[in-house]
Motif scaffolding. Structure first.
Motif, PDB file in Angstrom:
ATOM      1  N   ALA A  62      43.408  40.241  46.974  1.00 24.42           N
ATOM      2  CA  ALA A  62      43.159  40.067  45.547  1.00 24.42           C
ATOM      3  C   ALA A  62      42.503  38.716  45.264  1.00 24.42           C
ATOM      4  O   ALA A  62      41.535  38.625  44.488  1.00 24.42           O
ATOM      5  N   LEU A  63      43.009  37.669  45.892  1.00 27.04           N
ATOM      6  CA  LEU A  63      42.429  36.331  45.711  1.00 27.04           C
ATOM      7  C   LEU A  63      40.999  36.285  46.242  1.00 27.04           C
ATOM      8  O   LEU A  63      40.110  35.691  45.621  1.00 27.04           O
ATOM      9  N   PHE A  64      40.783  36.903  47.382  1.00 26.22           N
ATOM     10  CA  PHE A  64      39.441  36.936  47.957  1.00 26.22           C
ATOM     11  C   PHE A  64      38.482  37.704  47.054  1.00 26.22           C
ATOM     12  O   PHE A  64      37.340  37.297  46.846  1.00 26.22           O
ATOM     13  N   THR A  65      38.943  38.816  46.500  1.00 22.15           N
ATOM     14  CA  THR A  65      38.109  39.628  45.602  1.00 22.15           C
ATOM     15  C   THR A  65      37.716  38.843  44.355  1.00 22.15           C
ATOM     16  O   THR A  65      36.571  38.920  43.898  1.00 22.15           O
ATOM     17  N   LEU A  66      38.651  38.082  43.803  1.00 20.68           N
ATOM     18  CA  LEU A  66      38.353  37.253  42.632  1.00 20.68           C
ATOM     19  C   LEU A  66      37.267  36.230  42.947  1.00 20.68           C
ATOM     20  O   LEU A  66      36.373  35.968  42.136  1.00 20.68           O
ATOM     21  N   TRP A  67      37.343  35.652  44.145  1.00 21.13           N
ATOM     22  CA  TRP A  67      36.330  34.680  44.551  1.00 21.13           C
ATOM     23  C   TRP A  67      34.961  35.345  44.698  1.00 21.13           C
ATOM     24  O   TRP A  67      33.950  34.810  44.240  1.00 21.13           O
ATOM     25  N   ILE A  73      47.980  40.352  48.287  1.00 18.10           N
ATOM     26  CA  ILE A  73      47.796  39.084  47.575  1.00 18.10           C
ATOM     27  C   ILE A  73      46.542  38.376  48.073  1.00 18.10           C
ATOM     28  O   ILE A  73      45.710  37.905  47.295  1.00 18.10           O
ATOM     29  N   GLY A  74      46.388  38.302  49.382  1.00 16.48           N
ATOM     30  CA  GLY A  74      45.215  37.649  49.960  1.00 16.48           C
ATOM     31  C   GLY A  74      43.930  38.353  49.603  1.00 16.48           C
ATOM     32  O   GLY A  74      42.924  37.712  49.271  1.00 16.48           O
ATOM     33  N   TYR A 126      37.261  43.643  55.085  1.00 19.32           N
ATOM     34  CA  TYR A 126      38.200  43.841  53.984  1.00 19.32           C
ATOM     35  C   TYR A 126      39.543  44.354  54.501  1.00 19.32           C
ATOM     36  O   TYR A 126      40.609  43.924  54.048  1.00 19.32           O
ATOM     37  N   SER A 153      33.456  36.007  41.302  1.00 16.48           N
ATOM     38  CA  SER A 153      32.938  34.778  40.687  1.00 16.48           C
ATOM     39  C   SER A 153      31.601  34.380  41.301  1.00 16.48           C
ATOM     40  O   SER A 153      30.692  33.929  40.587  1.00 16.48           O
TER      41      SER A 153
END
Length: 218
Positions: free
Chosen positions: A162-167, A159-160, A149, A170
């Motif tokens: 945050a996008l990884f966390t969203l994935w 930004i990166g 992390y 999901s």
């Protein structure tokens, strides 16, 4: 090859992977799937304990305990967490948190780099160059943060991450709808990433991709 041979120990299970620190994360990720058979689970736990990898053992046991808890075996889940850690002395001195040696220093330096470029990061795959150049006080070349992390945050910024966390969220939601095994598998992988670099090791990547593919096939 000589570097790998130095890592080998007769007290550690490594299989065909060269060293225990590759075998441990693979076993940890696969362990929750072994809950379908008590005998298989017992063999998996024994093999994992013999690797003497603290991060691998902790991740595997917690992920498997979570799977058993969701399946309704809550007493077994608690025993799975407590007993192996109490019995660690049986395994030739067991495992320890010595894996943290040097890592706290790496994490401290990583945080300094993060603060210099918190939004966009220093650039993908550039941590290795920074680590080798700017960590002379560490006794070995620093190619990874030993915390996935932090490495994502350092290289790709907020930004990166945050996008990884969203994935990840999901995938966890999908896993929860399918079975407890997948929750435990993803949890084990996520815990490993706190203390190690499982997503940078080829054997672990292969095992993780197979597990992720099976999740989506289901």
């Amino acid at each position: 090859m000589n570097q790998q041979i130095k890592w080998l120990s007769p007290n550690q299970v490594v299989g065909l992977m060269g060293n225990a620190f590759h075998a441990a994360p693979c076993l940890a990720i696969l362990l929750p799937a072994m809950t379908s058979s008590w005998w298989l689970l017992a063999l998996g736990i024994i093999a994992l304990l013999f690797t003497q990898s603290f991060s691998g053992i902790a991740a595997g046991l917690i992920g498997t305990a979570l799977t058993l808890w969701l399946k309704g075996y809550r007493a077994v889940a608690l025993i799975l967490i407590i007993v192996p850690f109490m019995a660690q002395g049986f395994f030739h001195g067991g495992f320890s948190i010595q894996e943290l040696h040097g890592r706290t220093q790496i994490w401290s330096q990583t945080l300094d780099w993060i603060l210099k470029s918190p939004l966009m990061g220093v650039g993908l795959s550039l941590f290795k160059e920074l680590g080798i150049k700017y960590t002379p006080n560490v006794s070995y070349a620093v190619s990874w943060t030993h915390n996935e992390y932090l490495q994502i945050l350092c290289e790709l910024g907020a930004i990166g991450l945050a996008l990884f966390t969203l994935w990840i969220i999901s995938e966890l939601r999908l896993a929860r709808r399918l079975s407890a095994v997948w929750v435990g598998t993803l949890a084990a992988s996520g815990i490993l990433a706190l203390l190690a670099v499982p997503w940078h090791l080829a054997p672990v990547i292969v095992v993780s991709l197979i597990a992720l593919a099976a999740l989506h096939i289901d």
